[in-house]
Design an enzyme around this catalytic site. Structure first.
Site, mmCIF file in Angstrom:
data_model
loop_
_atom_site.group_PDB
_atom_site.id
_atom_site.type_symbol
_atom_site.label_atom_id
_atom_site.label_comp_id
_atom_site.label_asym_id
_atom_site.label_seq_id
_atom_site.Cartn_x
_atom_site.Cartn_y
_atom_site.Cartn_z
ATOM 1 N N GLU A 264 -3.721 -0.610 -0.456
ATOM 2 C CA GLU A 264 -2.684 0.081 -1.235
ATOM 3 C C GLU A 264 -2.982 1.583 -1.220
ATOM 4 O O GLU A 264 -4.133 1.999 -1.323
ATOM 5 C CB GLU A 264 -2.711 -0.438 -2.679
ATOM 6 C CG GLU A 264 -1.735 0.259 -3.618
ATOM 7 C CD GLU A 264 -1.986 -0.090 -5.073
ATOM 8 O OE1 GLU A 264 -1.052 0.007 -5.867
ATOM 9 O OE2 GLU A 264 -3.135 -0.463 -5.413
ATOM 10 N N LYS A 325 5.807 -4.061 -4.236
ATOM 11 C CA LYS A 325 5.083 -4.565 -5.408
ATOM 12 C C LYS A 325 6.059 -4.973 -6.504
ATOM 13 O O LYS A 325 6.902 -4.189 -6.929
ATOM 14 C CB LYS A 325 4.135 -3.479 -5.917
ATOM 15 C CG LYS A 325 3.190 -3.909 -7.024
ATOM 16 C CD LYS A 325 2.243 -2.756 -7.349
ATOM 17 C CE LYS A 325 1.189 -3.139 -8.370
ATOM 18 N NZ LYS A 325 0.263 -2.019 -8.629
ATOM 19 N N CYS A 376 -2.813 -5.077 -5.869
ATOM 20 C CA CYS A 376 -3.604 -4.598 -7.004
ATOM 21 C C CYS A 376 -3.459 -5.456 -8.256
ATOM 22 O O CYS A 376 -3.669 -6.661 -8.208
ATOM 23 C CB CYS A 376 -3.267 -3.127 -7.284
ATOM 24 S SG CYS A 376 -4.590 -2.220 -8.140
#
Length: 521
Positions: A264, A325, A376
């Site tokens: 990321e 995301k 994440c």
């Protein structure tokens, strides 16, 4: 005076609860003392037992606020006020738990209702507000414990239930009101759970095929990503690490990967808008000759918006499938009530554009293998993980950027959560971080590779491709819904019993008998 006496009776209980909260926080990484879970839970229950509902709220608040203060001190990197606000917010969920637990402990089947109520509390904290914060679930502490293997069968909510139940069983053994029979039953049940868990063997076998993947941790100039020049340096660090990987492949000292994974924010500049960034990525892709899953921040879809994405960049066809995301972090990647808060909290301007959430799971087919891409923090959310595995993911990928929190304990906590996800899903997990922790986790939760922090790290792994679903994935959200429902049922039964006690009032003493006097004629 009566209020002061009441407060004097409650404060020692609050002190015990605060101690229990601190112990529970120490059960998790980076302290890593999972056995403290079955000390903290019964200690908390001891503080609640016999207290009034109002007192239970204060006791629970003391426990919860302390728990999160010890669990997530890394948030002080953003600001001490942010850390305090989060601890208070999450602590309120345990305040509500304490309020109801004081009544539930009076029920005959309290040993069932209490762990169900704990799961309901974790479910609420993981859901609200702004999508919740599922960082404090009991299950995350068990990545190195044999009991953690149960996650493959009952999932993360079910494992939290088991951990809470073990704490309840310990409390039942030590509780003064417990009969000898109850103590024996609790002791046998606890030994059976721990002993049975140690007999579980998890498989690492795939469907007969494997894939070779390279995780590239290019490192960053410092903590966080701030200015354009710094962002370019991060991208070029990953380019340089990838070129070095290809050099070793050509020398024959490293296996040629089938896919390369960048983390990321490996490019914090939109490569579709910036020719220089695009050229860096294409140089890396053409050098290795295989697709690279690039972590890129893209402009849009709306004005003053951005998306945190994983982009499959093929050496022949160029950029292809994009995963955005789905669960951006509130007050980290976007600001709820932005227009209302910005005039009063200037620091929020550092967040910049709003991160718009993606709409579809990160199921990414790359050259015959289906990867489940998770970015994440969203790996802590059950639906994100379930959706990619049910969507056909044979290998899980976590692209992450922990540079802001390096050296604070947050990367270790996230790595432990990732290990539990490997056990739950029965999938190998490949982790690529900008600055650490990157690594490879086997389907059993065993760590094959774990990088250091703030160093360059390139690791090539040959991992099994798996198609079978664990029982936990097949069950999906049902264990959480059922256990939460039982927790709510326990609250209802406790409130009904409390109302009946109030209506019945104190039992009147029997009326004295009178002898019948003989009336004279």
């Amino acid at each position: 005076m009566d209020r002061l006496k009441a407060l004097g009776r409650v404060l020692p209980r609050v002190a015990v609860a605060i101690g229990a909260g601190a112990l529970l926080g120490l059960a998790f990484e980076p302290h890593d003392h999972p056995w403290l879970t079955i000390i903290a839970v019964p200690l908390f229950l001891a503080a609640l037992n016999g207290a009034s509902a109002k007192a239970g709220f204060l006791i629970g608040a003391g426990f919860g606020i302390t728990y999160y203060a010890v669990l997530v001190p890394w948030l002080t990197v953003i600001g001490g006020d942010a850390a305090i606000a989060l601890a208070i917010l999450e602590g309120l969920f345990y305040a509500v738990f304490g309020l109801f637990a004081t009544q539930v402990l009076k029920l005959k089947l309290w040993m069932l209702w209490i762990p169900c109520l704990w799961v309901a509390t974790e479910f609420a904290a993981a859901s609200i507000p702004f999508g919740g914060f599922p960082w404090g679930r009991l299950a995350w502490a068990l990545s190195d414990s044999p009991v953690g293997r149960l996650a493959s069968f009952v999932g993360i909510p079910g494992l939290s239930f088991v951990v809470a139940l073990l704490g309840v069983l310990v409390y039942a053994v030590l509780r003064l009101e417990s009969s000898m029979r109850l103590r024996i039953v609790a002791l046998v049940a606890g030994v059976a759970i721990v002993g049975g868990s140690s007999l579980i063997t998890l498989s690492t076998e795939g469907n007969g095929k494997t894939v070779t993947a390279a995780m590239v941790q290019g490192n960053v100039p410092g903590k966080g990503l701030e200015f354009l020049g710094r962002a370019r340096t991060v991208t070029r660090n990953h380019l340089a690490a990838t070129l070095d990987l290809q050099k070793r492949v050509e020398e024959g000292t490293e296996a040629k990967p089938d896919v390369v994974i960048w983390p990321e924010n490996s490019t914090d500049i939109d490569p579709f808008q910036d020719p220089e960034t695009k050229a860096d990525i294409e140089e890396a892709v053409k050098a290795v000759g295989v697709p690279i899953l690039v972590g890129a921040v893209l402009d849009g879809p709306g004005p003053n918006e951005r998306q945190t994405t994983g982009v499959v960049w093929d050496p022949a066809s160029g950029p292809g499938q994009i995963y955005a995301k789905r669960h951006p972090v509130p007050f980290g990647e976007y600001i709820p009530f932005r227009d209302q808060l910005l005039p009063y909290i200037k620091r929020l301007e550092m967040i910049g554009r709003q991160t718009a959430p993606g709409k579809v799971p990160g199921v990414m087919p790359i050259r015959g293998v289906t990867y489940g891409d998770v970015i994440c923090f969203e790996l802590a959310y059950d639906n994100v993980i379930s959706d990619v595995v049910k969507g056909g993911a044979q290998v899980l990928v976590v692209q992450t950027n922990n540079a802001t929190y390096g050296g604070t304990g947050q990367p270790e906590q996230q790595f432990a959560i990732t290990r539990m996800r490997a056990i739950e899903t029965g999938r190998t997990v490949l982790i690529a971080s900008t600055s650490g922790i990157s690594g490879v986790i086997q389907p059993t939760g065993k760590v094959e590779h774990k990088s250091g922090q703030f160093v360059r790290d390139v690791y090539v792994a040959n991992v099994p491709i798996r198609d079978t679903e664990t029982l936990a994935i097949k069950l999906g959200g049902w264990p959480q819904w059922i256990l939460t429902g039982l927790g709510i049922l326990g609250i209802v039964l406790a409130l009904v019993a409390r109302r009946r006690r109030r209506e019945d009032g104190p039992e009147a003493p029997p009326a004295p008998t009178r002898s019948r006097e003989k009336v004279p004629a």
